[in-house]
Design a protein around this motif. Structure first.
Motif, PDB file in Angstrom:
ATOM      1  N   TYR A 212       7.224  -8.383  27.084  1.00 20.45           N
ATOM      2  CA  TYR A 212       7.442  -7.896  25.724  1.00 20.45           C
ATOM      3  C   TYR A 212       7.555  -9.033  24.704  1.00 20.45           C
ATOM      4  O   TYR A 212       6.914  -8.997  23.659  1.00 20.45           O
ATOM      5  CB  TYR A 212       8.704  -7.041  25.669  1.00 20.45           C
ATOM      6  N   GLU A 213       8.360 -10.027  25.013  1.00 16.07           N
ATOM      7  CA  GLU A 213       8.658 -11.068  24.028  1.00 16.07           C
ATOM      8  C   GLU A 213       7.585 -12.147  23.937  1.00 16.07           C
ATOM      9  O   GLU A 213       7.325 -12.666  22.863  1.00 16.07           O
ATOM     10  CB  GLU A 213      10.010 -11.707  24.346  1.00 16.07           C
ATOM     11  N   ASP A 214       6.976 -12.509  25.054  1.00 18.62           N
ATOM     12  CA  ASP A 214       6.038 -13.631  25.064  1.00 18.62           C
ATOM     13  C   ASP A 214       4.569 -13.208  25.096  1.00 18.62           C
ATOM     14  O   ASP A 214       3.710 -13.982  24.670  1.00 18.62           O
ATOM     15  CB  ASP A 214       6.309 -14.537  26.277  1.00 18.62           C
ATOM     16  N   PHE A 215       4.295 -12.005  25.599  1.00 17.05           N
ATOM     17  CA  PHE A 215       2.900 -11.586  25.766  1.00 17.05           C
ATOM     18  C   PHE A 215       2.530 -10.352  24.943  1.00 17.05           C
ATOM     19  O   PHE A 215       1.408  -9.873  25.015  1.00 17.05           O
ATOM     20  CB  PHE A 215       2.585 -11.371  27.251  1.00 17.05           C
ATOM     21  N   GLY A 216       3.483  -9.838  24.162  1.00 16.47           N
ATOM     22  CA  GLY A 216       3.192  -8.767  23.220  1.00 16.47           C
ATOM     23  C   GLY A 216       2.970  -7.388  23.805  1.00 16.47           C
ATOM     24  O   GLY A 216       2.462  -6.500  23.119  1.00 16.47           O
ATOM     25  N   TRP A 217       3.361  -7.167  25.062  1.00 18.52           N
ATOM     26  CA  TRP A 217       3.221  -5.833  25.629  1.00 18.52           C
ATOM     27  C   TRP A 217       4.149  -4.874  24.905  1.00 18.52           C
ATOM     28  O   TRP A 217       5.231  -5.263  24.443  1.00 18.52           O
ATOM     29  CB  TRP A 217       3.561  -5.825  27.107  1.00 18.52           C
ATOM     30  N   THR A 218       3.754  -3.623  24.804  1.00 19.28           N
ATOM     31  CA  THR A 218       4.611  -2.598  24.207  1.00 19.28           C
ATOM     32  C   THR A 218       5.099  -1.592  25.242  1.00 19.28           C
ATOM     33  O   THR A 218       5.988  -0.791  24.961  1.00 19.28           O
ATOM     34  CB  THR A 218       3.871  -1.857  23.080  1.00 19.28           C
ATOM     35  N   THR A 219       4.511  -1.614  26.407  1.00 23.07           N
ATOM     36  CA  THR A 219       4.925  -0.749  27.507  1.00 23.07           C
ATOM     37  C   THR A 219       4.540  -1.431  28.817  1.00 23.07           C
ATOM     38  O   THR A 219       3.700  -2.333  28.829  1.00 23.07           O
ATOM     39  CB  THR A 219       4.272   0.652  27.400  1.00 23.07           C
TER      40      THR A 219
END
Length: 162
Positions: A107-114
């Protein structure tokens, strides 16, 4: 616990993992040559996707104890948080701690939302890890090695609040 890139020296414990019946949930048991191919995929995943699994190292002993990280090979359901421990490393919290850190990095480093985790219906230990992470069982799916439960992880706000 340290999450780090894989090293050549990690292969011996991974070869032991892929020779063990517990590896059936990850495409094993298999020969040493096939174990090498599976092991090499972890580093290749980083090159091709820009993210991937990390080696898990026990900080106190320096021992390689398994892997955790971000996983999305061709044909996979969706981006996943994965984990696997070598024989003798179970029951010590490595999978839960490592996967929690991997989820946060997603979430924080790779921008995943789920994120999901795909866990064999015959692997209660990994089902328990998913549940300890706060993931909820979404549905049963067919995957490469049989039937699996697809667990949906908390989003970033829920993860931080929890």
């Amino acid at each position: 616990m340290i999450l780090r890139p894989f090293r050549q020296s990690d292969f011996e414990p991974m070869a032991a993992f892929f020779a063990d019946p517990v590896s059936a949930y990850y495409g094993g048991p298999c020969s040493r040559e096939d174990a090498w191919r599976k092991f090499a995929v972890y580093s290749g995943h980083w090159l091709l996707r820009g993210y991937g699994p990390w080696a898990l190292e026990d900080k106190a002993s320096g021992q390689y104890v398994g892997l955790t990280g971000l996983w999305y090979p061709e044909g996979w359901a969706e981006p996943e948080i994965t984990w696997a421990l070598v024989p003798g490393a179970h029951g010590k919290g490595y999978a839960t701690e490592g996967a929690r850190r991997a989820l946060q990095a997603a979430y924080e480093d790779f921008g995943w939302t789920t994120a999901v985790s795909v866990v064999s219906v015959h692997n209660p230990a990994s089902q328990a890890v998913a549940q300890r992470l706060g993931a909820t069982l979404e549905r049963e799916i067919t995957y490469r090695h049989g039937q699996a439960n697809l667990y949906r992880h908390l989003d970033l706000a829920q993860l931080i609040a929890g």
